[in-house]
Design an enzyme around this catalytic site. Structure first.
Site, PDB file in Angstrom:
ATOM      1  N   ASP A 138       3.383   6.647   0.399  1.00  0.00           N
ATOM      2  CA  ASP A 138       2.857   6.446  -0.950  1.00  0.00           C
ATOM      3  C   ASP A 138       1.985   5.206  -1.025  1.00  0.00           C
ATOM      4  OD1 ASP A 138       4.123   8.294  -3.209  1.00  0.00           O
ATOM      5  OD2 ASP A 138       5.632   8.014  -1.671  1.00  0.00           O
ATOM      6  N   SER A 139       2.430   4.127  -0.398  1.00  0.00           N
ATOM      7  CA  SER A 139       1.674   2.874  -0.462  1.00  0.00           C
ATOM      8  C   SER A 139       0.338   3.004   0.249  1.00  0.00           C
ATOM      9  CB  SER A 139       2.503   1.743   0.154  1.00  0.00           C
ATOM     10  OG  SER A 139       3.711   1.564  -0.552  1.00  0.00           O
TER      11      SER A 139
END
Length: 407
Positions: free
Chosen positions: A175-176
Site C-alpha cells: 500500500d505504501s
C-alpha cells in the site's frame, strides 16, 4: 475552492485534491500531496467514517495511525451513494485538480461519479484510481488488499529463510509503495496538463497495488524469461554481495552490513584479518562472493561477535565501510541522524498535545513540506467550511445533514 489557510506551504500550494479513498494506498497518495502544500479534502462516509480510523493502536478513543495518514487534510462527511451526495461531489470536483479514489472498479460508475462523469464536469481534472488489481482484467472486480499484492508480486516468494516458508511483511508495504507511485503518477498527469503545449486536459490514472511493488522486485521475471532461473529465498543474504547480513555484537545489539561494491567488501575482509579471502580469485566478482557467502558470513559474524557495538561501528567507520544499527521505534526517536534530519518531528494535537510522527519524505530548500495539523478526529470536522467554499449556504447544508447525506 479557496485556500483554507495561509499556513499551507510547499510546491503544491495551489493544488486542490479530493481524497475519496480508504485503507490505505489512496490515503497515502493524498497525504503525500498534502504534506507538500496541496489543499486535500478527505471525503468519508458521514456515519461510519473511514474504516482506517480503527486501525492500529488507539489513544483517547481514536487511532494514532489515522492522525498520521489523514494529517494536513480537511475532513468532509459525505454519502456518495445517494443522489444528493453525488451532486455535492460533482460540485466539489468542478473546482478541483485531482480526485483520488480506491473503490472496487465499477463502484464510482454505479454512483454516476466515474471517469467519464467527472471528466464531463471538469475536463482539467486528474482522476487517480488505486485498486487491488487494476481497472480491467479477470481479477479487477475482486476485493484486493496489499497482502495480496505482496504475495502476487514475487515479494513473499523470495522473502524468508531458504528452508522456511514464504514471508509477508508486517507493515503495509505494498500500500505504501503504491501510494508513493500514485502520487508520482498524479504529478506527471498534472505536468502534462499544464505544461507549455500540453493538452490542457486531465486524464485518468490506473494504479494497481501489484505493479508498484513488482517494479521494486528486480529482474526476476527477466531472469526466468531468458535463463529459466527462479530466484530463491535466501534469508538476509544476497546473490550479488557478501558479506551482507545482520550480525550480533558482544553486547547483544544487532548491526546490518552491506558490501554492494567490491572495494567495500575488500576493506571489510582485510579489516577483520581475512586477507586470504580478499585475495582469492573469486572475490573480485560479486557473484563469486555470493557463492562463497557461507564462508564470508562466518568470518564476519565471528569477528563482530567478539566486539561491542561501539567497537564494531568505529572499526567500520575507519575502514570506510557501510554499517548501520537495527533500530526499533524507540531507538529511532533518539538516533542522532534521525534527529539531525528531523525525520520524526513533533506536532501539536488538539487532544493529545505534543505528538511525534514520521515527517515529509524529503527536504526542499525553497518549498519545504510540513505537517500543519494531525488527522481530524471528528467525522465532517470541515464539512461546513468546504461546502461553503463551493456555494452551499447554511440552510442547504443543514438540510443535507438532516437527510444524513453530510456530517
Amino acid at each position: 475552492m479557496t485556500a483554507p489557510s495561509p499556513a499551507r506551504q510547499g510546491p503544491l500550494e495551489p493544488l486542490r485534491v479530493l481524497d475519496l479513498s480508504t485503507v490505505l494506498a489512496g490515503p497515502t497518495t493524498a497525504q503525500l500531496l498534502a504534506d507538500y502544500g496541496a489543499d486535500v479534502v478527505k471525503v468519508e462516509h458521514p456515519q461510519v467514517g473511514d474504516p482506517f480510523r480503527g486501525h492500529g493502536h488507539q489513544k483517547a478513543g481514536t487511532g494514532l495511525w489515522w492522525r498520521v495518514v489523514s494529517r494536513n487534510k480537511r475532513c468532509v462527511g459525505l454519502k456518495l451513494s445517494v443522489t444528493e451526495g453525488a451532486d455535492v461531489l460533482r460540485r466539489l470536483a468542478a473546482g478541483a485538480d485531482v480526485v483520488v479514489e480506491n473503490f472496487r472498479p465499477g463502484t464510482m460508475e454505479r454512483w454516476g461519479l466515474g471517469w467519464e462523469d467527472l471528466h464531463h464536469v471538469n475536463p482539467r481534472l486528474v482522476m487517480t484510481r488505486v485498486s487491488g488489481f487494476g481497472q480491467q482484467g479477470p481479477y479487477s472486480t475482486r476485493p484486493g488488499f496489499g497482502t495480496l499484492a505482496e504475495a502476487m508480486s514475487g515479494f513473499a516468494a523470495i522473502t524468508g529463510p531458504a528452508d522456511g516458508d514464504p514471508i509477508l511483511p508486517s507493515n503495509a508495504m505494498a500500500d505504501s509503495i503504491a501510494g508513493i507511485a500514485a502520487a508520482t503518477a498524479t504529478m506527471m498527469a498534472l505536468w502534462h496538463r499544464d505544461r507549455l503545449g500540453g493538452s490542457g486536459e486531465g486524464q485518468m490514472i490506473d494504479v494497481s497495488l501489484i505493479e508498484p511493488i513488482l517494479a521494486t522486485m528486480g529482474p526476476g521475471p527477466t531472469w526466468f524469461d531468458q535463463l529459466g532461473v527462479l530466484q530463491q529465498r535466501m534469508g538476509n543474504r544476497s546473490l550479488d554481495q557478501a558479506p551482507r547480513n545482520t550480525y550480533r555484537t558482544a553486547d547483544g545489539t544487532w548491526l546490518a552490513v552491506s558490501t554492494a561494491a567490491t572495494p567495500v567488501a575488500d576493506r571489510v575482509m582485510r579489516m577483520i584479518g581475512r586477507d586470504d579471502l580478499a585475495d582469492a580469485d573469486w572475490f573480485a566478482l560479486a557473484a563469486g562472493r555470493g557463492e562463497h557467502g557461507d564462508e564470508i558470513d562466518s568470518a564476519v559474524a565471528e569477528w563482530i561477535a567478539a566486539r561491542t557495538e561501539s567497537e564494531v561501528v568505529a572499526a567500520f567507520e575507519r575502514a570506510d565501510a557501510a554499517i548501520a544499527p537495527i533500530l526499533d521505534a524507540e531507538q529511532l526517536l533518539s538516533d542522532p541522524q534521525v534527529l539531525a534530519l528531523d525525520m520524526i518531528p513533533t506536532v501539536q494535537d488538539p487532544d493529545l498535545g505534543p505528538l511525534r510522527m514520521t515527517g515529509p519524505m524529503w527536504r526542499m530548500s525553497a518549498t519545504p513540506g510540513a505537517i500543519r495539523h494531525p488527522g481530524r478526529v471528528a467525522i465532517g470536522a470541515d464539512t461546513d467550511e468546504v461546502l461553503a467554499e463551493v456555494g452551499y449556504g447554511t440552510p442547504e447544508i443543514d438540510a443535507l445533514r438532516a437527510l444524513g447525506v453530510v456530517a
